[in-house]
Enzyme design. Structure first.
Site, PDB file in Angstrom:
ATOM      1  N   GLU A 105       0.772  -1.051  -0.029  1.00  0.00           N
ATOM      2  CA  GLU A 105      -0.102   0.124  -0.064  1.00  0.00           C
ATOM      3  C   GLU A 105       0.710   1.316   0.049  1.00  0.00           C
ATOM      4  OE1 GLU A 105      -3.397  -0.274   2.715  1.00  0.00           O
ATOM      5  OE2 GLU A 105      -4.227  -1.974   1.890  1.00  0.00           O
ATOM      6  N   GLU A 127      -5.122  -8.767  -0.457  1.00  0.00           N
ATOM      7  CA  GLU A 127      -6.040  -8.514   0.650  1.00  0.00           C
ATOM      8  C   GLU A 127      -7.370  -8.308   0.369  1.00  0.00           C
ATOM      9  OE1 GLU A 127      -4.877  -5.368   3.328  1.00  0.00           O
ATOM     10  OE2 GLU A 127      -2.526  -5.725   3.137  1.00  0.00           O
TER      11      GLU A 127
END
Ligand code: AHR
Length: 504
Positions: free
Chosen positions: A173, A305
């Site tokens: 991220e 995820e």
């Protein structure tokens, strides 16, 4: 009445086992307490890993485990987690509740856990706050067979052999907690960092994962692919083997009011499933962009995820992301699995967030007690699809369900695969809260079919297991089917997953 037509002779792609991957971050009780209790714990353990949790995970079949984060990865300095435990640095886990991280679970412990689980390894490196040298040395420490300062340090720490790093994520991220970078900035950093993720062992090359988009950020995918993709000549390694994607189902779509894990009505149930279906569009659009630059065989999508993210359980630390898990989560898992399976030519790996005690977990623990969640059983029932071939199917007369206009979804979702043993694995889910569905499963290309095994998971949409009642929801033998020649008539209960294993 729906019809599922199966062409038992026609396959459409290979379902990589890693699609059923797991993720464990240094977050709340995900690792400490949930998996690792230390050798001196009274909770029965092997080299510090809980025996009950490891046994349950083995039964569920974990193909790959991602670690150490998540956001934690871009703050993690691996040297803090090696050597004698009493000397390991105690740091603050700033992302997750400012708790003390004593680093007692580090590189050696991660590989020990994967050894016990019999799974592949996916390590996420630190780009956000780590140096290139640090990343290079970690790879050297784990995989260099010869003599080098890092390989020697590994030996000093009691591990002569190298480990196999199957996947390595270059940051997590990085558009957010991993450094708040622009795609252009990250893409150039990626090119640099990945250079030092060396294949010391050519027989076991490390698959390099580039940080991909948050949900529908297509610009990120475009920019990163444009800058980072480089396909090397045959004997050399390209710049990337996979691009990640993160997408969470948040029922109310609002980070300050995500919705409760257990208290929701029919409207919110269907909204949750409808939002989960969005994964299909995300995969299509991201992989369309990726395919402009690379063949999906060379660079796969890594959905590392996914799952439902709710408000934390009342009274628990907000930084620990601890939530209950109901039949709704099992249906969310089934929808995602079916989407991944049907896109197995482009989706190479997927990792649910997370494995134990965090978000959409398969296992919850409290002290020495452990419960298996509906999500656990969904993984367990789908395990036969791992490493199997996706079989050509089509569904007709699949009605729509849902309570809100514009949010209707198809009632039945399914996957059919064929294992190397020739057995057909059929999983079907009925997403309706309250109406059963009879499905005529018509199988062509297979003579004299026999149902070898049948099981189901069903219950009220908010049914869950608790520490007081551990078996309210569980996989059970399934008998609501009849064989009529090459057709199986199956009655799917409301809110259910059914598994049938069929052979000639
Ligand atoms: O899974 C919890 C967190 O969600 C991860 O640390 C991060 O990558 C994502 O935002």
């Amino acid at each position: 009445m729906a019809k599922l037509c199966i062409d038992g002779k026609k396959t459409e792609g290979h379902i990589n086992p890693e699609i059923y991957g797991q993720f464990a971050e240094h977050l709340g009780r995900g690792i400490y307490e949930g998996i690792y209790v230390g050798e001196d714990s009274e909770i029965p353990n092997t080299n510090g890993m809980r025996n009950d949790v490891v046994a349950a995970l083995k039964e569920m079949k974990v193909p790959v485990l991602r670690w150490p984060g998540g956001c934690f990865a871009d703050e993690y300095h691996w040297k803090d987690g090696i050597g004698p435990k009493q000397n390991r640095k105690r740091i603050v886990n700033v992302n997750w509740g400012n708790t003390v991280e004593d680093n007692s679970f580090g590189t050696h412990e991660f590989f020990e856990l994967c050894k016990q689980l019999g799974c592949k390894t996916y390590i996420n490196g630190n780009v956000g706050s780590g140096t290139v040298q640090e990343m290079e040395e970690w790879i050297d420490y784990m995989t260099f067979k010869g003599e080098s300062p890092m390989a020697n340090l590994r030996r000093e720490n009691g591990h002569e052999d190298t480990w196999s790093v199957d996947y390595f994520g270059v940051g997590n991220e990085n558009w957010g907690c991993g450094g708040n970078m622009t795609p252009q900035y990250y893409a150039n950093l990626y090119r640099r960092y990945q250079t030092f993720v060396r294949d010391y062992d050519n027989e076991k090359p490390i698959a390099k994962i580039c940080c991909g988009a948050n949900s529908d950020d297509y610009e990120w995918t475009e920019e990163v692919m444009k800058t980072c993709h480089y396909k090397a000549p045959e004997h050399l390694h390209g710049f990337m083997d996979g691009l990640s994607l993160h997408y969470y189902t948040i029922p109310r779509g609002d980070w300050t009011n995500k919705g409760s894990a257990t208290k929701f009505d029919k409207d919110e149930y269907y909204t949750t499933l409808y939002k989960t279906k969005y994964m299909e569009e995300l995969i299509r659009k991201h992989t369309n962009i990726m395919s402009k630059y690379a063949d999906p065989k060379d660079v796969g999508l890594i959905v590392d995820e996914w799952g439902c993210w709710y408000d934390v359980e009342p009274g628990t630390n907000p930084g620990f992301l601890y939530q209950q898990n109901t039949m709704r989560d099992a249906m969310v898992a089934a929808i995602n699995f079916d989407i991944f399976n049907h896109n197995c030519n482009v989706v190479r790996m997927a990792n649910i967030a997370q494995m134990v005690n965090v978000l959409a977990s398969s296992i919850l623990t409290e002290g020495e007690a452990m419960i298996l969640t509906p999500t656990y059983y969904a993984f367990h029932m789908y395990r036969f699809h791992q490493d199997a071939e996706l079989v050509h199917t089509y569904l007709t007369e699949n009605s729509l369900v849902g309570t809100k206009e514009g949010e209707q979804i198809e009632k039945i979702t399914q996957t059919v695969s064929k294992g190397s043993d020739g057995i057909l694995n059929i999983t079907m889910s009925n997403l309706s809260v309250d109406s059963e569905e009879t499905v005529d499963v018509m199988i062509s290309g297979v003579e004299n079919i026999k149902v070898l095994e049948a099981s189901s998971l069903n219950g009220k949409m908010d049914a869950c297991n608790t520490f007081e009642q551990t078996d309210a929801v569980q996989e059970m033998e399934f008998t609501e089917y009849s064989l009529e020649g090459n057709m199986i008539k199956v009655v799917l209960p409301p809110c259910s997953i059914v598994l049938l294993r069929v052979s000639e």
